[in-house]
Design a protein around this motif. Structure first.
Motif, PDB file in Angstrom:
ATOM      1  N   LEU A  81       0.833  -1.209   0.000  1.00  0.00           N
ATOM      2  CA  LEU A  81       0.000   0.000   0.000  1.00  0.00           C
ATOM      3  C   LEU A  81       0.865   1.255   0.000  1.00  0.00           C
ATOM      4  CD1 LEU A  81      -2.902   1.195   0.315  1.00  0.00           C
ATOM      5  CD2 LEU A  81      -2.519   1.114   2.792  1.00  0.00           C
ATOM      6  N   ASP A  82       0.576   2.143  -0.937  1.00  0.00           N
ATOM      7  CA  ASP A  82       1.228   3.451  -0.987  1.00  0.00           C
ATOM      8  C   ASP A  82       0.298   4.465  -0.315  1.00  0.00           C
ATOM      9  OD1 ASP A  82       2.510   5.807  -1.522  1.00  0.00           O
ATOM     10  OD2 ASP A  82       2.729   5.462  -3.676  1.00  0.00           O
ATOM     11  N   ASP A 139      10.947   1.999   0.897  1.00  0.00           N
ATOM     12  CA  ASP A 139      10.452   3.182   0.196  1.00  0.00           C
ATOM     13  C   ASP A 139       9.514   3.963   1.106  1.00  0.00           C
ATOM     14  OD1 ASP A 139      11.741   2.503  -2.261  1.00  0.00           O
ATOM     15  OD2 ASP A 139      10.186   0.988  -2.578  1.00  0.00           O
ATOM     16  N   PRO A 140       9.784   5.254   1.342  1.00  0.00           N
ATOM     17  CA  PRO A 140       8.936   6.055   2.234  1.00  0.00           C
ATOM     18  C   PRO A 140       7.473   6.055   1.782  1.00  0.00           C
ATOM     19  CG  PRO A 140      10.949   7.247   1.664  1.00  0.00           C
ATOM     20  CD  PRO A 140      10.908   6.025   0.783  1.00  0.00           C
ATOM     21  N   GLU A 142       0.834   9.606   4.190  1.00  0.00           N
ATOM     22  CA  GLU A 142       2.062   9.356   4.947  1.00  0.00           C
ATOM     23  C   GLU A 142       2.397  10.543   5.846  1.00  0.00           C
ATOM     24  OE1 GLU A 142       5.847   7.647   6.152  1.00  0.00           O
ATOM     25  OE2 GLU A 142       3.834   6.940   5.652  1.00  0.00           O
ATOM     26  N   GLN A 143       1.986  11.712   5.442  1.00  0.00           N
ATOM     27  CA  GLN A 143       2.249  12.919   6.235  1.00  0.00           C
ATOM     28  C   GLN A 143       1.091  13.248   7.179  1.00  0.00           C
ATOM     29  OE1 GLN A 143       5.295  13.933   5.825  1.00  0.00           O
ATOM     30  NE2 GLN A 143       5.525  12.478   4.107  1.00  0.00           N
ATOM     31  N   ARG A 144       0.112  12.352   7.259  1.00  0.00           N
ATOM     32  CA  ARG A 144      -1.065  12.652   8.079  1.00  0.00           C
ATOM     33  C   ARG A 144      -1.391  11.495   9.020  1.00  0.00           C
ATOM     34  NH1 ARG A 144      -6.030  14.247   4.577  1.00  0.00           N
ATOM     35  NH2 ARG A 144      -6.749  15.065   6.581  1.00  0.00           N
ATOM     36  N   PRO A 145      -0.648  11.337  10.118  1.00  0.00           N
ATOM     37  CA  PRO A 145      -1.050  10.337  11.111  1.00  0.00           C
ATOM     38  C   PRO A 145      -2.415  10.695  11.684  1.00  0.00           C
ATOM     39  CG  PRO A 145       0.690  11.758  11.968  1.00  0.00           C
ATOM     40  CD  PRO A 145       0.558  12.076  10.511  1.00  0.00           C
ATOM     41  N   PHE A 174      -8.054   2.001  19.758  1.00  0.00           N
ATOM     42  CA  PHE A 174      -8.523   3.386  19.761  1.00  0.00           C
ATOM     43  C   PHE A 174      -7.507   4.312  20.455  1.00  0.00           C
ATOM     44  CE2 PHE A 174     -13.240   2.040  19.373  1.00  0.00           C
ATOM     45  CZ  PHE A 174     -13.153   2.119  17.987  1.00  0.00           C
ATOM     46  N   MET A 175      -6.837   3.792  21.473  1.00  0.00           N
ATOM     47  CA  MET A 175      -5.793   4.588  22.133  1.00  0.00           C
ATOM     48  C   MET A 175      -4.684   4.929  21.142  1.00  0.00           C
ATOM     49  SD  MET A 175      -5.317   2.613  25.776  1.00  0.00           S
ATOM     50  CE  MET A 175      -6.716   2.123  26.770  1.00  0.00           C
ATOM     51  N   ARG A 176      -4.303   3.926  20.337  1.00  0.00           N
ATOM     52  CA  ARG A 176      -3.249   4.153  19.352  1.00  0.00           C
ATOM     53  C   ARG A 176      -3.679   5.196  18.320  1.00  0.00           C
ATOM     54  NH1 ARG A 176       0.498   0.290  18.226  1.00  0.00           N
ATOM     55  NH2 ARG A 176       1.256   1.917  16.803  1.00  0.00           N
ATOM     56  N   VAL A 177      -4.946   5.121  17.910  1.00  0.00           N
ATOM     57  CA  VAL A 177      -5.464   6.085  16.934  1.00  0.00           C
ATOM     58  C   VAL A 177      -5.456   7.488  17.533  1.00  0.00           C
ATOM     59  CG1 VAL A 177      -7.496   6.784  15.599  1.00  0.00           C
ATOM     60  CG2 VAL A 177      -6.858   4.368  15.740  1.00  0.00           C
ATOM     61  N   GLU A 178      -5.848   7.587  18.804  1.00  0.00           N
ATOM     62  CA  GLU A 178      -5.888   8.891  19.463  1.00  0.00           C
ATOM     63  C   GLU A 178      -4.490   9.486  19.607  1.00  0.00           C
ATOM     64  OE1 GLU A 178      -8.134  10.931  23.288  1.00  0.00           O
ATOM     65  OE2 GLU A 178      -7.614   8.785  23.358  1.00  0.00           O
ATOM     66  N   ASP A 179      -3.508   8.624  19.918  1.00  0.00           N
ATOM     67  CA  ASP A 179      -2.135   9.097  20.082  1.00  0.00           C
ATOM     68  C   ASP A 179      -1.481   9.426  18.740  1.00  0.00           C
ATOM     69  OD1 ASP A 179      -2.378   8.791  22.786  1.00  0.00           O
ATOM     70  OD2 ASP A 179      -1.428   6.811  22.843  1.00  0.00           O
ATOM     71  N   GLY A 180      -2.022   8.794  17.676  1.00  0.00           N
ATOM     72  CA  GLY A 180      -1.465   9.022  16.343  1.00  0.00           C
ATOM     73  C   GLY A 180      -0.800   7.778  15.793  1.00  0.00           C
TER      74      GLY A 180
END
Length: 874
Positions: free
Chosen positions: A27-28, A106-107, A33-36, A68-74
């Motif tokens: 997945l690209d 690859d970034p 990539e710049q938007r956690p 959900f905690m991970r999503v909230e933290d980014g």
């Protein structure tokens, strides 16, 4: 976001050796990539609203709500998509929980990996998860319900039925391998000569005559009646005149059903009027010309299951029904029943949701009801004419209450018909009382009886009715497997595979083996081409004549789909060297070693991983295997081997000119290397290493040393036995060797042999492969310059993403780094390059053809040889 690739694993693989069913999505993330997630306003709230059940995902936090905690933290969107994909499948009745997301070199490009139940559902889920994540990020609506329903439909269309699935699950519990042979319910259990097959609940042991009898209801009835089994009175009818005559003879109520029917298809019960009888005749004739008309026996509908002629289970079946309460309409009552969490779509749960169909409408019409009718309190309304679970019926287990007389009758019926898996439909008031006392009767005998009612009854104890099926197919002491030796590594795999197959064949086995050149069954070429992937492995394991498999396992197949088997008895790893680097995310030697290590990690606990102790990365694999380990080395002073043998281990070494097995402190000399044709009198050092690995594989399989020795002596390298592996041709004025050395490591190994050859000039015909890195092509040129006096550069048929000139330039760069004055000729077509080399050959020269299409090169050289011998003209 953009999906670059989706691969479906179905065997041990790079991502997991134990979890075989994985979707691997490349997945690209593009701008994401710049938007956690913590930088996207409202993302977590919208995600919770879309899919609140994600709260159960613990993620790395290890607690409910952890994800959900991970999503909230980014976190990055690839991680979110992984969890959405898993939960989508769970919501569609395919509970699965393994996933991981990993960055590539690859970034912005990630591998998103998650488990699946059905491959098509997994692929759909991957695409849907990306769309859903994008919609949530963009704050746009998304139809989650449509995805869930679509996945349910894919699941029901693709999955094994509950009966076949239960047999496969029982086989898996016993570590019996299986292969699904078609998209329906035909499944192979076991491998090779030890395979058995099941389709639904018909096994390869089931008599076809018995199935034919069971499918002919009239013939079944005649046989049972002749054996004093109580059956309803009836006759075969073909038209309305026959029907009227039958009714005049047996009277109402009656049942009509097709002679060759099953699962209640076309059956109409409790017919009491001529109009209903005509309608029943029409319904039955939809499935065949001949129709059974027989007396309707009152009572309750029981199914008795007999496996291997032994009674195993019984169930009381009740048609889909609702009970009135004087308040709700029939439709509302159906909705209430369907709200039972045990009911679901298709076979996803214990019970199937009740659907309104023509049979239901017909029943309502006869009673003068509609779906809007309020059913009187306590009135039970049957909504289907038969008690099949697939139409919403229920089942109650009564196994423990069946009278011994009825058990004896059921087992006797199975013998009379000859069915080893037999479902018997009995109408009686009570199975705990002999049929003779209740006035009940045997209605049908069924081949391929459904197991669902016994596996998951609505009430009563579940019965593992698949267990006696596996007991029947594989009694104690009968193996489902055949020995499998698997070979992995960068170079030497094919030669090692062919040598092991030759040794095994010499032991009297019927061998199937796969190589880079093709698939062979008992030395007969079945498939031509690169056959080192899972499809080729399954081809061998499906063959009913094979009792021993030797399988070459290349990097590509492991990364593309996983291995074609779950376990092997012996795994040989030859070496790990730079090849195919940069493909499929494998950009370091350590990652390549992890790919190769998949093979030894599948060895059964009692088997052996045979590892090259001279190769650091291969030797390190001993830390990740759960089986026994044997080592091989070209040096009898290898410290690793010495330590291994001091602990009582087994090894094979090249010692004082001999292939020698070390067993603890003991030495067993197998054969002098100069007596082994494959080693070219010891000059082909890399083939000595291949011999060591092959000898160990044979030895740990308890083959006798003298038999191994004889096999080594009779394995003569030739176009027939080892095509493209040091195939030698001697002409009057020059000699030619054809080899498949397609990477720097392989070419350098060949170079050691070439240097030992006496020749006036050594000419190499080489080519670069387009999907290799720049440094790989340059390195190949450097290796060639150090080996050959003259070089001819040709091109492969498939340039694999590069131009011809790019490949030539990189090879030339490597050659000129070593010797700027080296004579180099560029001839792009391989056949023309060979013609040029032969027509310009000087006396006593040595020509080495590095070929990618070995059969074509061999044929061309053979024609030259035949011409020189005066047999044909070229």
């Amino acid at each position: 976001m953009k999906i670059l690739d989706i691969k479906v694993m179905n065997g041990p693989n790079y991502w997991s050796v134990t979890r075989h069913k994985l979707v691997v999505m490349l997945l690209d993330l593009e701008e994401m990539e710049q938007r956690p997630t913590d930088t996207i306003p409202g993302f977590l709230d919208r995600l919770r609203a879309f899919m609140p059940s994600l709260y159960e995902h613990r993620c790395s936090e290890g607690v409910p709500g952890g994800f959900f905690m991970r999503v909230e933290d980014g976190t990055w969107m690839g991680h979110v998509i992984e969890h959405i994909a898993l939960e989508l499948q769970t919501l569609a009745g395919m509970d699965t929980g393994f996933g991981r997301t990993r960055e590539t070199a690859d970034p912005g490009i990630y591998h998103v990996v998650f488990s699946y139940h059905e491959a098509k559902a997994g692929i759909y889920t991957a695409k849907a998860a990306v769309k859903m994540a994008q919609a949530i990020a963009d704050g746009e609506p998304y139809d989650l319900a449509n995805d869930i329903q679509t996945l349910r439909e894919i699941r029901e269309d693709e999955r094994l039925g509950p009966s076949t699935g239960s047999i496969v699950d029982e086989a898996i519990k016993r570590k019996i391998p299986y292969i699904r042979l078609n998209r329906h319910s035909l499944v192979q259990l076991g491998y090779g000569v030890n395979q058995r097959r099941v389709q639904a609940t018909i096994a390869s042991t089931t008599s076809s005559i018995a199935v034919e009898i069971a499918c002919d209801k009239e013939e079944t009835k005649n046989l049972l009646e002749a054996s004093e089994i109580p059956v309803p009175r009836g006759r075969i009818v073909y038209d309305e005149e026959d029907l009227q005559n039958a009714i005049d003879k047996i009277g109402y109520p009656i049942v009509t059903k097709p002679v060759n029917g099953n699962h209640g298809k076309g059956a109409t019960t409790n017919i009491r009027t001529w109009e209903d009888a005509v309608a029943g005749l029409k319904a039955a004739k939809h499935y065949g010309r001949a129709v059974i008309c027989e007396r309707f026996i009152t009572g309750r509908d029981f199914r008795v299951l007999v496996v291997n002629y032994k009674f195993v289970a019984a169930a009381l079946r009740t048609p889909a029904a609702v009970t009135g309460d004087g308040t709700h309409t029939i439709q509302q009552l159906i909705d209430i029943v369907n709200s039972d969490p045990r009911r679901g779509y298709g076979h996803e749960k214990v019970l199937t949701a009740i659907k309104i169909d023509d049979f239901t409408r017909d029943i309502l019409d006869k009673k003068g009801y509609t779906l809007e009718t309020v059913l009187p309190a306590s009135e039970e309304l049957w909504l289907k004419p038969t008690a099949n679970l697939s139409t919403g019926g229920t089942a109650t287990d009564v196994t423990d209450y069946v009278h011994p007389t009825n058990i004896f009758m059921a087992e006797r019926i199975a013998r009379i018909i000859g069915l080893d898996i037999c479902g018997i439909d009995i109408m009686t008031s009570d199975l705990s009382v002999p049929l003779a006392e209740t006035g009940g009767a045997v209605l049908e005998v069924n081949a391929a009886p459904g197991f669902r009612m016994h596996l998951d009854p609505t009430d009563g104890l579940p019965r593992n009715v698949a267990e006696p099926v596996i007991d029947m197919l594989y009694p104690p002491g009968v193996s489902a497997r055949i020995p499998i030796i698997a070979i992995s590594g960068t170079n030497g795999k094919t030669t090692t595979t062919r040598l092991i197959a030759h040794i095994v064949k010499q032991m009297g086995y019927k061998v199937g083996y796969t190589t880079t050149d093709g698939v062979y069954i008992q030395n007969q070429l079945m498939m031509r081409g690169d056959c080192t992937g899972p499809v080729s492995a399954e081809f061998v394991l499906r063959d009913p004549t094979v009792n021993y498999a030797v399988l070459e396992c290349a990097r590509g197949g492991i990364l593309r789909a996983g291995l074609g088997f779950h376990n092997c008895d012996v795994a040989v790893v030859t070496n790990v060297a730079e090849d195919h680097m940069g493909l499929s995310g494998i950009d370091t030697l350590e990652k390549l070693a992890r790919v190769k290590a998949v093979v030894p990690q599948t060895v059964l606990p009692g088997g052996y991983a045979i590892l090259n102790a001279d190769d650091d990365l291969v030797y390190e694999m001993h830390k990740v295997v759960t089986c026994k380990v044997a080592l091989f080395s070209l040096s009898d002073n290898n410290a690793r081997v010495r330590r291994h043998c001091e602990k009582g281990g087994i090894a094979a070494v090249y010692e004082n000119g001999y292939v020698t097995i070390l067993k603890g402190t003991w030495k067993i000399r197998v054969e002098k290397v100069t007596n082994i044709p494959l080693t070219f009198s010891g000059m082909a050092e890399f083939n000595i290493a291949n011999v060591l690995g092959a000898v160990l594989a044979a030895y740990v399989q308890d083959f006798k040393t003298e038999d191994i020795r004889q096999a080594l002596q009779t394995f003569v390298p030739s176009p027939g036995l080892t095509p493209g592996r040091m195939n030698m041709f001697h002409f009057r004025n020059y000699s030619v060797m054809i080899d498949y050395a397609h990477n720097t490591h392989g070419l350098l190994a060949i170079g050691k042999f070439v240097r030992s050859v006496n020749a006036t000039v050594k000419v190499g015909i080489i080519a670069g492969v387009g999907d290799r890195r720049d440094e790989d092509l340059t390195s190949l040129g450097e290796a060639a310059a150090g080996i050959f006096d003259e070089i001819i550069i040709r091109q492969d048929k498939n340039l694999r993403g590069r131009t011809e000139q790019e490949i030539i330039d990189l090879l030339m760069r490597g050659i000129q780094t070593i010797d700027a004055s080296k004579k180099v000729t560029v001839i792009k077509r391989e056949s023309e390059a060979i013609d040029y080399a032969f027509t310009h050959a000087i006396k006593d020269s040595f020509i080495v053809i590095i070929s990618d299409v070995v059969p074509d090169a061999l044929e061309q050289v053979k024609q030259y040889k035949a011409k020189e011998d005066g047999m044909v003209t070229v």
